[in-house]
Enzyme design. Structure first.
Site, PDB file in Angstrom:
ATOM      1  CG  HIS A 173      -1.927   0.953   1.395  1.00 46.19           C
ATOM      2  ND1 HIS A 173      -1.691   2.264   1.737  1.00 46.19           N
ATOM      3  CD2 HIS A 173      -3.266   0.837   1.244  1.00 46.19           C
ATOM      4  CE1 HIS A 173      -2.853   2.908   1.786  1.00 46.19           C
ATOM      5  NE2 HIS A 173      -3.820   2.071   1.492  1.00 46.19           N
ATOM      6  CE  LYS A 207      -7.221   0.005   6.496  1.00 49.91           C
ATOM      7  NZ  LYS A 207      -8.076   0.676   5.501  1.00 49.91           N
TER       8      LYS A 207
END
Lengths: 129, 414
Positions: free
Chosen positions: B127, B229
């Site tokens: 990422h 998350k």
């Protein structure tokens, strides 16, 4: 949004007008939408301050590509100074569908690139007076 | 009956108020974007309300009752997160999110341990948050960036690992790829990195929410993850670091609360973890994050993993039905190799258009480059649609996704 993807939008997406590159152009710009990665490049051929020809290339969603394709049809024959002043509303009217806020950036990518090409070119011109 | 359709999932769904709210078009909310952020159970939302309504006060300072309670709950949350990943409490540093945790390590550990000629090893799956901080660190120090390659299904290729590790000071690797769901073979990579003398940071943003994690068993030097998350609030995350590493690192952000003694010209710093927690912390969100971790532990992370494995297998099978009409599934096709993430494209329907059409049916998926632009470039994908699963998803959600894809096929004439 349900009737967002009308036939003419899908037609412009799959058969974009003025798509490709000019071997020689008088003004050009490119940009991408960093959120989605959509890319558009615009090239202009000018004749005495008027857009004689225009090409766009790039990749992206139906909204960004159809909007850019329809925009190229709209600006052919237009004065560069007027292209630089094109409004968001004019483009939305030209596209003819309601664009949701989440997709506005897609619909405006072509305009942003085209105006950047026009404004960049105009900056090199002497002031009118 | 499969795990994905058990009454346990129904009970979990009932804990999430947002899942009971229809969309503006009157559709059931089918939330398949938990890799971006998860939904929150009532207990987590209530913990935020309780703090602000009952004992809102600053921590580590006040002597009055509500300040003492705030401090206690805040530090109890740290204990809960330490238990969640098998760490000591002093090894849990509160940060805003995974991104901040990685930046903290890149600045604090990186700037004092890396020199020109050293190497940093990442993977091609990272990422942007586990790539950009290291690019800047490499520029500041003159260190070299290297990458463990992936094959065309997004699986890490370890054939050259030992050569890549030569002269390497730090390995930074995603536990789970946010774009493809690929689970990294940490049990292979970490011992070999240590043998080569490298410190290992695991970006656990997509790992901690979905897989059982024991940082001591993994022997990770740093493990970073975000509350939002994994059922917790936004704005709170954890940097786990081995105690000795944290103790030797200089502070990152400085100011109040991270000090022991301050004179006009000189400051002695607090011990870790508070050495890294300058200023008033995100108290409410840390407390609620603790509640989220407890909620997940009560469900059991082994169950979470098994539930997502079964659901991913079901989704791969259902999506494969569209392959004759041009649906392309990216990433490994084996649910044992992926966490609950599936990236795909459908014929010439751009991922954004697909996501817009799915949205009209209440189905939320992510479309775009998923903050992994270099991976997308390497694979030659302009954008993908991504469905990601969590504890509240069921086979009915996958079926709703497939109905939405049918709608896209009708609209686009595929």
């Amino acid at each position: 949004m349900d009737d967002f993807y009308r036939d003419y939008i899908l037609d412009h997406y799959r058969n974009p007008r003025n798509f490709g590159t000019l071997e020689r152009s008088d003004a050009q710009a490119e940009d991408l939408n960093p959120l989605c990665g959509d890319e558009i490049r615009m090239q202009l051929k000018l004749d005495d301050g008027v857009v004689e020809d225009v090409r766009f290339s790039g990749k992206g969603c139906a909204i960004s590509q159809a909007s850019a394709s329809m925009l190229t049809e709209m600006v052919k024959g237009m004065k560069l100074a007027d292209v630089a002043k094109l409004s968001k509303d004019a483009v939305l009217e030209n596209v003819g569908i309601g664009i949701s806020p989440t997709r506005m950036k897609c619909a405006m990518l072509g305009l942003r690139v085209l105006k950047s090409a026009a404004i960049g070119e105009l900056a090199g011109w002497p002031d009118e007076e | 009956m499969s795990v994905a359709a058990t009454p346990k999932v129904d009970a979990i769904v009932a804990d999430f108020p947002i899942l009971a709210r229809p969309t503006s078009r009157g559709k059931r909310l089918v939330y398949l974007d938990s890799a971006a952020t998860s939904q929150k159970p009532r207990a987590v939302i209530q913990a935020l309300v309780d703090y602000y309504e009952q004992y809102n006060a600053n921590i580590h300072r006040g002597v009055y009752e509500i300040a003492a309670r705030a401090t206690t709950e805040y530090e109890r949350a740290r204990v809960k997160l330490a238990r969640f990943v098998g760490a000591q409490t002093s090894e849990i540093v509160w940060v805003r999110n995974t991104t901040e945790a990685i930046n903290l390590v890149a600045y604090s550990w990186g700037s004092s341990n890396l020199r020109a000629g050293d190497a940093l090893l990442l993977t091609e799956l990272e990422h942007h948050s586990d790539l950009v901080p290291w690019q800047l660190l490499a520029q500041r120090t003159g260190a070299e960036l290297r990458f463990i390659p992936v094959d065309d299904r997004g699986v890490l290729v370890l054939d050259d690992l030992d050569r890549l590790l030569e002269g390497c000071k730090l390995v930074a690797i995603a536990h789970v790829s946010n774009t493809l769901g690929t689970i990294a073979p940490l049990e292979t990579i970490i011992p070999r990195a240590h043998a080569a003398g490298a410190v290992v940071l695991v970006d656990g943003a997509q790992g901690a929410p979905h897989l059982p994690v024991d940082v001591k068993a993994l022997d990770a030097d740093f493990y970073t993850f975000s509350g939002h998350k994994m059922l917790g609030p936004t704005g709170i995350g954890v940097l786990y670091g081995k105690h000795d590493l944290l103790a030797a690192m200089p502070p990152f952000v400085t100011g109040g609360d991270m000090i022991r003694r301050v004179e006009y010209a000189h400051t002695t710093f607090n011990d870790p973890p508070r050495k890294f927690e300058a200023g008033t912390s995100n108290i409410a969100d840390a407390i609620a994050f603790g509640v989220a971790a407890e909620y997940l532990q009560a469900i059991g992370m082994e169950w979470v993993r098994e539930h997502e494995r079964i659901l991913t297998g079901y989704a791969l099978g259902r999506l494969a039905e569209f392959e004759p009409r041009g649906l392309a599934i990216y990433g490994p096709r084996d649910p044992a190799l992926v966490s609950g993430v599936i990236s795909f494209n459908f014929a010439d329907v751009h991922a954004h258009d697909l996501a817009s059409i799915l949205d009209t049916e209440g189905v939320c998926v992510r479309a775009g480059h998923h903050c992994t632009m270099p991976l997308m470039d390497k694979m030659g994908w302009a954008a993908t649609a991504r469905a990601s699963f969590y504890i509240y998803n069921s086979e009915a959600d996958v079926d709703a996704l497939c109905s939405g894809i049918e709608k896209a096929a009708r609209v686009f004439g595929v």
